[in-house]
Enzyme design. Structure first.
Site, PDB file in Angstrom:
ATOM      1  CE  LYS A  78      84.470-102.784 -70.191  1.00 29.13           C
ATOM      2  NZ  LYS A  78      85.008-103.892 -69.301  1.00 29.13           N
ATOM      3  CB  SER A 153      85.184-107.609 -69.645  1.00 28.12           C
ATOM      4  OG  SER A 153      84.973-107.003 -69.106  1.00 28.12           O
ATOM      5  CB  SER A 177      88.327-106.229 -67.955  1.00 31.34           C
ATOM      6  OG  SER A 177      87.420-107.233 -68.233  1.00 31.34           O
TER       7      SER A 177
END
Ligand code: GLN
Length: 485
Positions: A78, A153, A177
């Protein structure tokens, strides 16, 4: 089909000489190059670096040198986790040109075990959101249905694993997330106990809530990655001083007591409820004993989280002042304008909303009414969970109120915040929790089941999810895009 193999299978085939690391990396890079224009999972792809590392691993194998536990496994990261020398954009205009000056501890641990870093993935700006729609850089589509978001997210990491662009990706989970996008994308997502995985080198959002964790095809890979990442780290003062867990898979659930907060789940709509119930039936068939528990206090979880998380975010994001990192407004003529305009130009709407809310709840006049009160409620939730875990070994809930939703479906921020009702309490209480695939809706969208354990019982949670996943007797289903060569 190389790309449908899970991480442990790829690793074994590499060690056995059936596949070279170069074959593996090339297969995944080719898929990213061919299909990611439809998905939008990656912000950066490390073509050269990944191939160089693969060649080095092939050489090592040939020379009989020692190889790490993750040798030849491509992993995506990420874009709020630092890899030295690479961009860390946090999917924000603020940091579009910011390169990380050091490696996060998790990167260091993965590389020490010979994993191959393959690229960086999209997410909601500074990890604030539940659909990846808040990314300032690009849109990410759900591999199961391109009209839908992948969740968030960490939507890019989830979509990348679901589309079989890589067998493993890392994300961060502050309020759901990792688990919610895993549920939306039909894969396994794990949020460790707070402090189990080092946060050093993760760009902080809510420091008392953030945890890094893996997205994988199966629970065996979750265990493999967690054995590598779950280490004490001197550079994170909240890191637990514990040796890494030994995770025993293929365990039995016979006699395991699993609590379900039925009353808290009353508002769940019909289809997700039916799927949840069938998951509970499967746990019973495995010998688990299901008991009713009272977690009605969790009704206040969202209100509590959106005070604490925004308070911490407003403090953490104060460092983005136009001077030290990334964006500096060209229009600014005074020091105050440097601060104001750089933020005005660099941050998106949701980030600004959270900074304002966080600053407000921390301001002198309101701190007692909001921030301190939220901290007290958080404490009550921690205590309630402690009591509950005297009655049962694990807790089961849905991951989110439904399956993936379409782009633009949750325009009102409060509606988006409601997405997190089942995941947020876990971060507030610092508990380990996993999202494991639990069937499909009529629209053929996947949905996950959440299993939650007491603090530091990460191995128990992963083992139970493993038993649950294996009981279906099926290998994970693939979205159509992942079945194409
Ligand atoms: N959806 C939650 C939020 O927007 C959680 C995000 C996260 O876990 N990073 O705060």
């Amino acid at each position: 089909m190389i790309h449908t193999l899970s991480a442990h299978q790829l690793h074994q085939k590499f060690l056995g000489g059936e596949l070279s690391a170069k074959d593996i990396v090339q297969a995944f890079l080719k898929r990213i190059d061919t299909y990611d224009n439809q998905i939008g999972a990656f912000l950066t792809v490390f073509h050269e670096k990944a191939l160089t590392k693969a060649e080095e691993l092939d050489r090592k194998l040939k020379n009989g040198e020692k190889l790490g536990k993750l040798a030849a496994i491509p992993i995506a990261i990420k874009d709020n986790i630092h890899i030295k020398g690479e961009f860390t954009t946090c999917a924000s205009k603020f940091l579009t040109n910011y390169r990380a000056p050091f490696d996060a501890t998790v990167i260091h641990l993965l590389e020490a075990e010979d994993a191959i870093l393959i690229g960086k993935t999209n997410h909601d700006e500074f990890a604030m959101g539940s659909s990846t729609e808040n990314s300032a850089l690009q849109k990410t589509y759900n591999p199961w249905n391109l009209k839908c978001t992948p969740g968030g997210s960490s939507g890019g990491s989830a979509a990348a694993v679901a589309a079989r662009f890589c067998p493993v990706a890392l994300g961060s989970d502050t309020g759901g997330s990792i688990r919610q996008p895993s549920s939306f994308c039909g894969i396994v997502g794990y949020k460790p106990t707070y402090g189990r995985v080092s946060r050093f080198g993760l760009v902080a959002f809510g420091s008392s809530l953030d945890q890094i964790g893996p997205f994988t095809h199966d629970t065996q890979d979750t265990a493999l990655i967690m054995e590598v990442l779950g280490q004490h780290c001197d550079r994170d003062s909240t890191s637990l001083p514990l040796p890494s867990d030994k995770i025993e898979l293929n365990a039995s659930l016979q006699g395991t007591k699993i609590g379900v907060p039925w009353q808290f789940l009353e508002k769940l709509s019909e289809e997700p409820k039916a799927l949840f119930n069938s998951g509970i039936e499967r746990l019973k068939e495995l010998g688990a004993q299901i008991i009713d528990i009272d977690l009605s206090i969790l009704e206040y979880a969202n209100a509590t989280y959106y005070i604490i998380a925004t308070a911490e975010a407003s403090t953490n994001l104060a460092r983005f002042d136009g001077i030290r990192y990334g964006q500096r407004s060209q229009k600014a003529k005074t020091l105050d304008e440097v601060y104001d305009l750089s933020k005005e130009e660099g941050f998106g709407t949701e980030v600004k909303r959270r900074i304002l809310l966080g600053t407000y709840v921390l301001s002198a006049g309101y701190q007692n009414a909001y921030y301190k009160k939220a901290q007290r409620v958080r404490r009550l939730m921690v205590e309630r969970f402690t009591e509950v875990f005297q009655e049962c070994d694990l807790v089961a809930t849905p991951v989110s109120p439904g399956a993936a939703f379409e782009f633009g479906a949750k325009k009102d921020p409060l509606q988006m915040y409601l997405e997190d009702i089942y995941t947020i309490p876990i971060n507030l209480a610092g508990l380990p929790a996993i999202s494991v695939p639990n069937g499909f809706t009529k629209e053929k969208l996947p949905i996950g089941l959440q299993l939650i354990g007491p603090q530091k019982c990460d191995a128990r949670v992963i083992a139970a999810a493993d038993a649950f996943a294996k009981a279906s007797g099926q290998s994970p289903q693939l979205p159509e895009i992942a079945t194409q060569e």
